[in-house]
Design a protein around this motif. Structure first.
Motif, PDB file in Angstrom:
ATOM      1  N   ILE A   6       1.547   6.681  72.769  1.00 13.10           N
ATOM      2  CA  ILE A   6       0.225   6.133  72.458  1.00 13.10           C
ATOM      3  C   ILE A   6      -0.215   5.031  73.428  1.00 13.10           C
ATOM      4  O   ILE A   6      -1.378   4.992  73.838  1.00 13.10           O
ATOM      5  CB  ILE A   6       0.166   5.641  70.996  1.00 13.10           C
ATOM      6  N   PRO A   7       0.658   4.071  73.823  1.00 16.44           N
ATOM      7  CA  PRO A   7       0.182   3.017  74.738  1.00 16.44           C
ATOM      8  C   PRO A   7      -0.450   3.564  76.016  1.00 16.44           C
ATOM      9  O   PRO A   7      -1.489   3.061  76.459  1.00 16.44           O
ATOM     10  CB  PRO A   7       1.464   2.224  75.043  1.00 16.44           C
ATOM     11  N   MET A   8       0.137   4.598  76.610  1.00 18.02           N
ATOM     12  CA  MET A   8      -0.423   5.161  77.837  1.00 18.02           C
ATOM     13  C   MET A   8      -1.787   5.787  77.569  1.00 18.02           C
ATOM     14  O   MET A   8      -2.741   5.571  78.325  1.00 18.02           O
ATOM     15  CB  MET A   8       0.532   6.196  78.437  1.00 18.02           C
ATOM     16  N   MET A   9      -1.893   6.540  76.485  1.00 18.99           N
ATOM     17  CA  MET A   9      -3.146   7.207  76.190  1.00 18.99           C
ATOM     18  C   MET A   9      -4.225   6.216  75.751  1.00 18.99           C
ATOM     19  O   MET A   9      -5.405   6.389  76.051  1.00 18.99           O
ATOM     20  CB  MET A   9      -2.935   8.274  75.106  1.00 18.99           C
ATOM     21  N   ALA A  10      -3.819   5.166  75.046  1.00 19.13           N
ATOM     22  CA  ALA A  10      -4.774   4.125  74.658  1.00 19.13           C
ATOM     23  C   ALA A  10      -5.324   3.438  75.905  1.00 19.13           C
ATOM     24  O   ALA A  10      -6.510   3.093  75.971  1.00 19.13           O
ATOM     25  CB  ALA A  10      -4.100   3.104  73.741  1.00 19.13           C
ATOM     26  N   GLY A  11      -4.477   3.259  76.899  1.00 18.35           N
ATOM     27  CA  GLY A  11      -4.927   2.671  78.159  1.00 18.35           C
ATOM     28  C   GLY A  11      -5.978   3.528  78.838  1.00 18.35           C
ATOM     29  O   GLY A  11      -6.988   3.025  79.350  1.00 18.35           O
ATOM     30  N   VAL A  12      -5.769   4.859  78.830  1.00 18.59           N
ATOM     31  CA  VAL A  12      -6.758   5.781  79.403  1.00 18.59           C
ATOM     32  C   VAL A  12      -8.077   5.689  78.642  1.00 18.59           C
ATOM     33  O   VAL A  12      -9.161   5.588  79.237  1.00 18.59           O
ATOM     34  CB  VAL A  12      -6.238   7.233  79.377  1.00 18.59           C
ATOM     35  N   SER A  68       6.602   0.473  76.701  1.00 18.31           N
ATOM     36  CA  SER A  68       5.216   0.568  76.219  1.00 18.31           C
ATOM     37  C   SER A  68       4.261  -0.180  77.138  1.00 18.31           C
ATOM     38  O   SER A  68       3.152   0.297  77.425  1.00 18.31           O
ATOM     39  CB  SER A  68       5.114   0.007  74.791  1.00 18.31           C
ATOM     40  N   ALA A  69       4.675  -1.346  77.628  1.00 27.11           N
ATOM     41  CA  ALA A  69       3.827  -2.132  78.537  1.00 27.11           C
ATOM     42  C   ALA A  69       3.617  -1.382  79.847  1.00 27.11           C
ATOM     43  O   ALA A  69       2.498  -1.345  80.382  1.00 27.11           O
ATOM     44  CB  ALA A  69       4.467  -3.492  78.794  1.00 27.11           C
ATOM     45  N   TYR A  70       4.679  -0.773  80.364  1.00 28.35           N
ATOM     46  CA  TYR A  70       4.559  -0.016  81.612  1.00 28.35           C
ATOM     47  C   TYR A  70       3.642   1.194  81.416  1.00 28.35           C
ATOM     48  O   TYR A  70       2.818   1.519  82.284  1.00 28.35           O
ATOM     49  CB  TYR A  70       5.932   0.449  82.095  1.00 28.35           C
ATOM     50  N   MET A  71       3.782   1.882  80.279  1.00 27.91           N
ATOM     51  CA  MET A  71       2.939   3.053  80.008  1.00 27.91           C
ATOM     52  C   MET A  71       1.473   2.650  79.864  1.00 27.91           C
ATOM     53  O   MET A  71       0.571   3.367  80.307  1.00 27.91           O
ATOM     54  CB  MET A  71       3.414   3.770  78.737  1.00 27.91           C
ATOM     55  N   LEU A  72       1.223   1.502  79.234  1.00 33.81           N
ATOM     56  CA  LEU A  72      -0.145   1.012  79.084  1.00 33.81           C
ATOM     57  C   LEU A  72      -0.774   0.801  80.461  1.00 33.81           C
ATOM     58  O   LEU A  72      -1.936   1.173  80.698  1.00 33.81           O
ATOM     59  CB  LEU A  72      -0.146  -0.299  78.302  1.00 33.81           C
ATOM     60  N   ALA A  73      -0.006   0.226  81.393  1.00 30.45           N
ATOM     61  CA  ALA A  73      -0.505  -0.010  82.747  1.00 30.45           C
ATOM     62  C   ALA A  73      -0.836   1.315  83.442  1.00 30.45           C
ATOM     63  O   ALA A  73      -1.879   1.440  84.105  1.00 30.45           O
ATOM     64  CB  ALA A  73       0.525  -0.788  83.559  1.00 30.45           C
ATOM     65  N   VAL A  74       0.028   2.313  83.300  1.00 31.35           N
ATOM     66  CA  VAL A  74      -0.238   3.628  83.905  1.00 31.35           C
ATOM     67  C   VAL A  74      -1.512   4.226  83.321  1.00 31.35           C
ATOM     68  O   VAL A  74      -2.365   4.753  84.047  1.00 31.35           O
ATOM     69  CB  VAL A  74       0.963   4.576  83.685  1.00 31.35           C
ATOM     70  N   GLY A  75      -1.680   4.142  82.002  1.00 33.23           N
ATOM     71  CA  GLY A  75      -2.875   4.668  81.354  1.00 33.23           C
ATOM     72  C   GLY A  75      -4.151   3.986  81.814  1.00 33.23           C
ATOM     73  O   GLY A  75      -5.161   4.641  82.096  1.00 33.23           O
ATOM     74  N   VAL A  93      -3.143  -1.321  89.254  1.00 36.66           N
ATOM     75  CA  VAL A  93      -2.473  -1.330  87.944  1.00 36.66           C
ATOM     76  C   VAL A  93      -1.566  -0.106  87.800  1.00 36.66           C
ATOM     77  O   VAL A  93      -0.458  -0.189  87.253  1.00 36.66           O
ATOM     78  CB  VAL A  93      -3.520  -1.378  86.803  1.00 36.66           C
ATOM     79  N   LEU A  94      -2.028   1.041  88.302  1.00 37.35           N
ATOM     80  CA  LEU A  94      -1.238   2.269  88.242  1.00 37.35           C
ATOM     81  C   LEU A  94       0.080   2.116  89.000  1.00 37.35           C
ATOM     82  O   LEU A  94       1.152   2.497  88.511  1.00 37.35           O
ATOM     83  CB  LEU A  94      -2.049   3.423  88.842  1.00 37.35           C
ATOM     84  N   THR A  95       0.013   1.536  90.191  1.00 37.30           N
ATOM     85  CA  THR A  95       1.217   1.324  91.000  1.00 37.30           C
ATOM     86  C   THR A  95       2.198   0.397  90.289  1.00 37.30           C
ATOM     87  O   THR A  95       3.407   0.656  90.255  1.00 37.30           O
ATOM     88  CB  THR A  95       0.832   0.717  92.365  1.00 37.30           C
ATOM     89  N   LEU A  96       1.680  -0.684  89.695  1.00 35.38           N
ATOM     90  CA  LEU A  96       2.546  -1.623  88.971  1.00 35.38           C
ATOM     91  C   LEU A  96       3.184  -0.948  87.755  1.00 35.38           C
ATOM     92  O   LEU A  96       4.361  -1.186  87.440  1.00 35.38           O
ATOM     93  CB  LEU A  96       1.736  -2.848  88.522  1.00 35.38           C
ATOM     94  N   GLY A  97       2.429  -0.093  87.074  1.00 33.00           N
ATOM     95  CA  GLY A  97       2.980   0.617  85.916  1.00 33.00           C
ATOM     96  C   GLY A  97       4.117   1.541  86.300  1.00 33.00           C
ATOM     97  O   GLY A  97       5.160   1.584  85.635  1.00 33.00           O
ATOM     98  N   PHE A  98       3.928   2.301  87.387  1.00 33.58           N
ATOM     99  CA  PHE A  98       4.992   3.185  87.861  1.00 33.58           C
ATOM    100  C   PHE A  98       6.208   2.397  88.334  1.00 33.58           C
ATOM    101  O   PHE A  98       7.346   2.809  88.123  1.00 33.58           O
ATOM    102  CB  PHE A  98       4.490   4.073  88.993  1.00 33.58           C
ATOM    103  N   ALA A  99       5.953   1.257  89.005  1.00 32.45           N
ATOM    104  CA  ALA A  99       7.069   0.421  89.460  1.00 32.45           C
ATOM    105  C   ALA A  99       7.890  -0.053  88.269  1.00 32.45           C
ATOM    106  O   ALA A  99       9.130  -0.107  88.327  1.00 32.45           O
ATOM    107  CB  ALA A  99       6.540  -0.768  90.259  1.00 32.45           C
ATOM    108  N   GLY A 100       7.225  -0.372  87.170  1.00 33.49           N
ATOM    109  CA  GLY A 100       7.944  -0.768  85.957  1.00 33.49           C
ATOM    110  C   GLY A 100       8.741   0.384  85.367  1.00 33.49           C
ATOM    111  O   GLY A 100       9.916   0.230  85.001  1.00 33.49           O
ATOM    112  N   LEU A 101       8.122   1.586  85.299  1.00 33.23           N
ATOM    113  CA  LEU A 101       8.824   2.757  84.749  1.00 33.23           C
ATOM    114  C   LEU A 101      10.014   3.159  85.614  1.00 33.23           C
ATOM    115  O   LEU A 101      10.961   3.778  85.129  1.00 33.23           O
ATOM    116  CB  LEU A 101       7.852   3.941  84.624  1.00 33.23           C
TER     117      LEU A 101
END
Length: 524
Positions: free
Chosen positions: A321-327, A375-382, A354-362
């Motif tokens: 959900i965090p990734m999709m909520a971000g989208v 969840s925080a990393y997925m939110l950034a990707v979304g 933000v996308l790059t930072l999210g992937f770097a976290g994942l």
């Protein structure tokens, strides 16, 4: 180009807001159907492949087959939309999608499922591109930002609700995983009825119609050969081998031949005169990164939660959900801000950062990483996907006349889907090799003889003995981070490409004005 071809179409007048909303209701439902078909299945895939006794490579190809068919057919549908009745094409694609969804639900083995998913991909590609083309034919680029917010919201709802629905269906004993495919049928029926009633799009008929079948076939063949090579290299044969030379060289040769064909035909399936310009070329390069994010994230995170962390399908859907909520949030908010300001570049750049930072976290996760951090990393990707995906389409649509909107939209959607297809295939191959290595090391440490299902990375986890089950879960959990490190590197390439985009205001008119200089010689 002749005066006939260059004349503005009868549909060049914007529709009233109420008419747009009526037609948009059916179009958004169509888009919802196409999006949910992938997300419903994504979380249930480990269970589906386990039930059909499939492997990690087959897991990847169930996704890749539909993406590849969608990618290869997208430019064709986009070109057909410039030449024929858009509404009729959309209705045909809905029927293709519905019939193939039923076939997927009745599949008896992974081979059949992969074949039916390829046919389903033809319908998916058509639904996604034709929706964008029809919206572009109804609404001016500047106003389109606001409606793209609705588009992004529907995509997000499908992406959020799909995994939850798929997990619930897979966990419900009296339904089972086959209903992950059957469930799309009622949506397609409703969408067909809505569009028949509400969609009114003017058709410009042309006598000089040429469909580039050779170009489409060569592109599909070249991409397919390269993806098959990526799937098997390093496992079935070595990187330095005659198989590599034949498949990699053959794939590159086919794509080079496709490029030559596209430069010669009158109606190319991928218009080189559009994608060779600076702005479209940079937008396409950035879209490759977004494509990888959109597909790779949903496919492999669902697998990580179920196999690497031991959650069920429903719980895995909730965890995405965090990734999709971000989208959902970023696409809706940025869409309105783009319409207000008429600028796209600042939002695309911010999204890709933000996308790059999210992937770097994942890239740092393993089988014990805190779920709060994930969840925080997925939110950034979304958030990154939501801010950049539709705005990149808008960048290209803003640079072409209405008569080329289908080909231009098809081109960027093609390359975005190609990024997702290649991403899923490459990341899946990397994951499979890493998992096999991790399992072999884990079995050696535990003093368990290597061999059987465990050594092959079987996804039928429930059938494995408890000690081996723990080793397999750890192997998948620890290997997932490595594939997102690759995604982060590709996101950086997309960010660099977006940085070189020229700032431009979105136009208020549906069509570009005809240049006055072209008429001067005729009147001289």
């Amino acid at each position: 180009m002749s005066a006939q071809t260059a004349a503005p179409s009868p549909a060049a007048e914007p529709m009233a807001h109420r008419q747009v909303l009526e037609a948009l209701s059916g179009l958004l439902l169509v888009l919802f159907v196409a999006m949910i078909s992938g997300t419903v299945v994504s979380v249930a895939l480990p269970q589906i492949i386990g039930a059909l006794d499939g492997s990690q490579s087959q897991y990847t190809w169930v996704v890749t087959a539909s993406l590849l068919a969608s990618t290869a057919s997208t430019p064709i549908w986009g070109k057909l939309a410039d030449l024929f009745n858009k509404k009729l094409l959309l209705q045909i694609s809905i029927v293709i999608f519905m019939v193939s969804s039923l076939a997927c639900g009745f599949a008896q083995n992974t081979g059949q499922l992969i074949a039916f998913r390829a046919i389903q991909g033809l319908g998916m590609g058509a639904l996604q591109i034709l929706t964008q083309v029809i919206i572009a034919a109804m609404i001016s680029p500047k106003e389109r930002g606001r409606y793209n917010g609705y588009l992004g919201a529907v995509m997000a709802v499908a992406t959020v609700g799909g995994p939850l629905l798929g997990g619930l269906v897979a966990d419900t004993s009296w339904l089972g995983w086959r209903w992950c495919f059957f469930i799309a049928v009622p949506f397609t029926v409703i969408a067909f009825a809505l569009l028949t009633k509400t969609l009114r799009v003017a058709t410009v008929r042309r006598s000089d119609v040429r469909i580039d079948y050779w170009g489409a076939a060569l592109i599909a063949a070249g991409v397919s050969v390269l993806l098959i090579w990526v799937t098997f290299v390093g496992n079935e044969f070595d990187w330095l081998s005659w198989q590599t030379a034949a498949m990699a060289g053959g794939g590159v040769l086919l794509l080079a031949l496709a490029t030559w064909v596209e430069s010669r035909v009158t109606e190319p399936v991928v218009p080189l005169h559009v994608i060779s310009r600076r702005t479209p070329a940079l937008a396409i390069l950035a879209s490759l990164a977004v494509g990888m994010a959109m597909f790779g994230g949903s496919v492999f995170l669902g697998q990580y939660f179920q196999i690497g962390r031991g959650y069920g399908p429903t719980a895995a859907g909730l965890l995405t959900i965090p990734m999709m909520a971000g989208v959902l949030l970023s696409s809706t908010i940025s869409g309105r801000m783009v319409s207000r300001s008429g600028q796209t570049k600042p939002y695309i750049l911010a999204g890709l950062v933000v996308l790059t930072l999210g992937f770097a976290g994942l890239a740092t996760i393993d089988h014990q990483t805190s779920m709060v951090l994930i969840s925080a990393y997925m939110l950034a990707v979304g958030v990154g996907v939501g801010m950049s995906m539709q705005n990149l389409v808008l960048v290209i649509q803003n640079t072409v006349p209405l008569r080329e909107i289908g080909a231009a939209s098809g081109a960027i959607t093609f390359f975005r889907s190609l990024g997702g297809t290649v991403g899923v295939s490459v990341l899946g191959a990397v994951l499979a090799n890493r998992v096999a290595s991790n399992i072999a090391e884990g079995l050696a440490r535990a003093g368990i003889p290597a061999g059987g299902q465990a050594a092959g990375g079987s996804l039928n986890i429930a059938a494995l003995p408890e000690p081996i089950k723990l080793i397999v879960r750890s192997a998948y959990g620890d290997a997932t981070g490595h594939i997102f490190l690759i995604s982060a590197a590709i996101a950086v390439v997309g960010l660099v490409a977006a940085a070189f985009l020229k700032p431009a205001r979105l136009r208020d008119s549906l069509d570009l004005p005809e240049p006055v200089k072209e008429e001067a010689p005729a009147n001289a």
